[in-house]
Design a protein around this motif. Structure first.
Motif, short mmCIF file in Angstrom:
data_model
loop_
_atom_site.label_atom_id
_atom_site.label_comp_id
_atom_site.label_asym_id
_atom_site.label_seq_id
_atom_site.Cartn_x
_atom_site.Cartn_y
_atom_site.Cartn_z
N PRO A 170 0.83 -1.20 0.00
CA PRO A 170 0.00 0.00 0.00
C PRO A 170 0.86 1.26 0.00
N PRO A 171 0.27 2.41 -0.28
CA PRO A 171 1.07 3.63 -0.33
C PRO A 171 1.66 3.99 1.03
N THR A 172 2.80 4.63 1.00
CA THR A 172 3.45 5.06 2.24
C THR A 172 2.78 6.32 2.77
N THR A 199 -26.57 20.10 0.44
CA THR A 199 -26.58 18.67 0.12
C THR A 199 -25.38 18.36 -0.76
N VAL A 200 -24.70 17.26 -0.50
CA VAL A 200 -23.60 16.81 -1.34
C VAL A 200 -24.01 15.50 -2.02
N VAL A 201 -23.97 15.49 -3.34
CA VAL A 201 -24.30 14.30 -4.13
C VAL A 201 -23.03 13.84 -4.85
N GLY A 202 -22.65 12.60 -4.65
CA GLY A 202 -21.48 12.04 -5.31
C GLY A 202 -21.88 11.14 -6.46
N VAL A 203 -21.21 11.30 -7.60
CA VAL A 203 -21.52 10.50 -8.78
C VAL A 203 -20.24 9.86 -9.32
N ALA A 204 -20.43 8.92 -10.22
CA ALA A 204 -19.36 8.22 -10.94
C ALA A 204 -18.75 7.09 -10.11
N GLY A 205 -17.82 6.37 -10.73
CA GLY A 205 -17.41 5.07 -10.23
C GLY A 205 -16.78 5.04 -8.87
N THR A 206 -15.97 6.05 -8.53
CA THR A 206 -15.37 6.06 -7.19
C THR A 206 -16.45 6.05 -6.12
N VAL A 207 -17.42 6.94 -6.24
CA VAL A 207 -18.44 7.10 -5.20
C VAL A 207 -19.37 5.89 -5.15
N THR A 208 -19.81 5.41 -6.31
CA THR A 208 -20.72 4.26 -6.30
C THR A 208 -20.00 3.00 -5.79
N GLN A 209 -18.72 2.88 -6.11
CA GLN A 209 -17.96 1.73 -5.60
C GLN A 209 -17.82 1.81 -4.08
N LEU A 210 -17.58 2.99 -3.55
CA LEU A 210 -17.52 3.15 -2.10
C LEU A 210 -18.85 2.79 -1.46
N LEU A 242 -9.44 1.72 3.07
CA LEU A 242 -9.08 1.36 1.70
C LEU A 242 -7.66 1.80 1.35
N VAL A 243 -7.27 3.00 1.79
CA VAL A 243 -5.93 3.50 1.48
C VAL A 243 -4.87 2.61 2.13
N ALA A 244 -5.17 2.04 3.28
CA ALA A 244 -4.20 1.18 3.98
C ALA A 244 -4.11 -0.22 3.40
N MET A 245 -5.05 -0.60 2.53
CA MET A 245 -5.06 -1.94 1.94
C MET A 245 -4.09 -2.06 0.77
N THR A 246 -3.66 -3.28 0.49
CA THR A 246 -2.97 -3.56 -0.76
C THR A 246 -4.01 -3.68 -1.87
N ALA A 268 -10.98 7.80 -3.53
CA ALA A 268 -11.56 7.96 -2.19
C ALA A 268 -10.91 9.12 -1.45
N LEU A 269 -9.61 9.29 -1.59
CA LEU A 269 -8.93 10.40 -0.93
C LEU A 269 -9.40 11.76 -1.47
N ILE A 270 -9.67 11.84 -2.77
CA ILE A 270 -10.19 13.09 -3.32
C ILE A 270 -11.55 13.40 -2.70
N LEU A 271 -12.43 12.40 -2.65
CA LEU A 271 -13.74 12.59 -2.03
C LEU A 271 -13.60 13.01 -0.57
#
Length: 301
Positions: A170-172, A199-210, A242-246, A268-271
């Motif tokens: 994983p990243p350092t 209200t905050v609405v998240g769209v696209a693959g990062t958000v739906t995957q989370l 997630l960031v801590a995972m390989t 995920a970090l951007i969100l």
């Protein structure tokens, strides 16, 4: 009126065919068109090959559903805006699909994303609404009520910043710190203030995957994910995990798309950084996004 919308981003190419609001076909292919783009400034030959294979498949679906060319819209976003050899991509799309691809501006990308996301909401949201669209190459913040009132496209996306900063698995801690500093610098310069949103609405693959991972789904289920309302604290906790995972550990999650496992930490970090500035207590997850906005633009002219 049956229409076909195609959204070509940095990581995915998506297709929607339907007589709206009824959708007959919704497909997504992970092609990583933006592979190495941040480093080289051009679309890689193997990335073009993957993209063209998906487009040929989509062309067959468009023909099979009898959608005439004047009701097909192909919108290309961040990767195609940035590449020095974008003309090769445009010509390849034209040859395979029979329509002229549109390499849209960040402002139009934002407007299409806002329309697709807000139109989809079943419960009227508190306004103003901030739509957060995290792509592979760029992230759009769009603030508005019934229409966008402020929008900005930033050159920070899951693929672009993963390749730029997160080199370890994983990243350092140092890599994550550099990543966060990069995102924060872009947010500091962004004219759209997340703190203004009710209200905050998240769209696209990062958000739906989370959303799918938060629900601990045995497999990805867009119906379960769409309109999911998540406490922001749970989002922050998941991002840290997630960031801590390989990559192998992420790929082992039942609902994780294998083509997203390597870059999901970056998205995920951007969100995470946007939400920390918003003051929101909840995140609304929307399956409808720019693709829906593209399709509706064909209906409404």
């Amino acid at each position: 009126m049956r229409v076909a919308g195609i959204d070509c981003g940095t990581n995915t190419i998506k297709l929607l065919i339907g007589d709206l609001p009824d959708v007959e076909v919704r497909e997504v292919r992970m092609v990583r068109l933006g592979q190495d783009l941040d480093r080289t400034g051009r679309l890689a030959d193997e990335a073009l090959a993957r993209a063209f294979a998906a487009i040929e498949e989509y062309a067959g679906l468009v023909r099979a559903h009898d959608v005439p060319p004047d009701r097909v819209r192909f919108v290309a976003t961040s990767a195609s805006r940035d590449a020095s050899n974008a003309d090769v991509f445009v010509a390849g799309v034209r040859e395979r699909l029979g329509v002229e691809p549109e390499v849209v501006s960040g402002a139009e990308e934002a407007a299409l994303s806002f329309d697709g996301a807000v139109r989809n909401l079943r419960t009227p949201p508190a306004e103003p609404v901030l739509v957060v669209d995290i792509g592979g190459g760029s992230t759009e913040l769009i603030l508005g009520t019934s229409a966008p009132e402020a929008a900005h496209s930033m050159d920070i996306g899951s693929v672009r910043l993963h390749e730029r900063h997160l080199h370890s698995d994983p990243p350092t801690a140092a890599e994550v710190a550099a990543f966060v500093a990069d995102v924060d610098a872009h947010l500091d310069a962004c004219p759209v203030d997340p703190a203004a949103a009710a209200t905050v609405v998240g769209v696209a693959g990062t958000v739906t995957q989370l959303g799918a991972v938060l629900l601990d789904l045995p497999a990805y289920d867009r119906t379960a994910v769409d309109q999911l309302v998540v406490p922001v604290g749970q989002v922050h906790e998941l991002v840290d995990r997630l960031v801590a995972m390989t990559v192998a550990e992420r790929r082992a999650l039942p609902s994780m798309h294998p083509g997203r496992a390597d870059v999901i930490g970056a998205g995920a970090l951007i969100l995470d950084r946007v939400l920390r500035r918003s003051g929101a207590v909840e995140l609304v997850v929307s399956e409808a996004d720019i693709l829906d906005g593209i399709a509706w633009s064909l209906v409404e002219g």
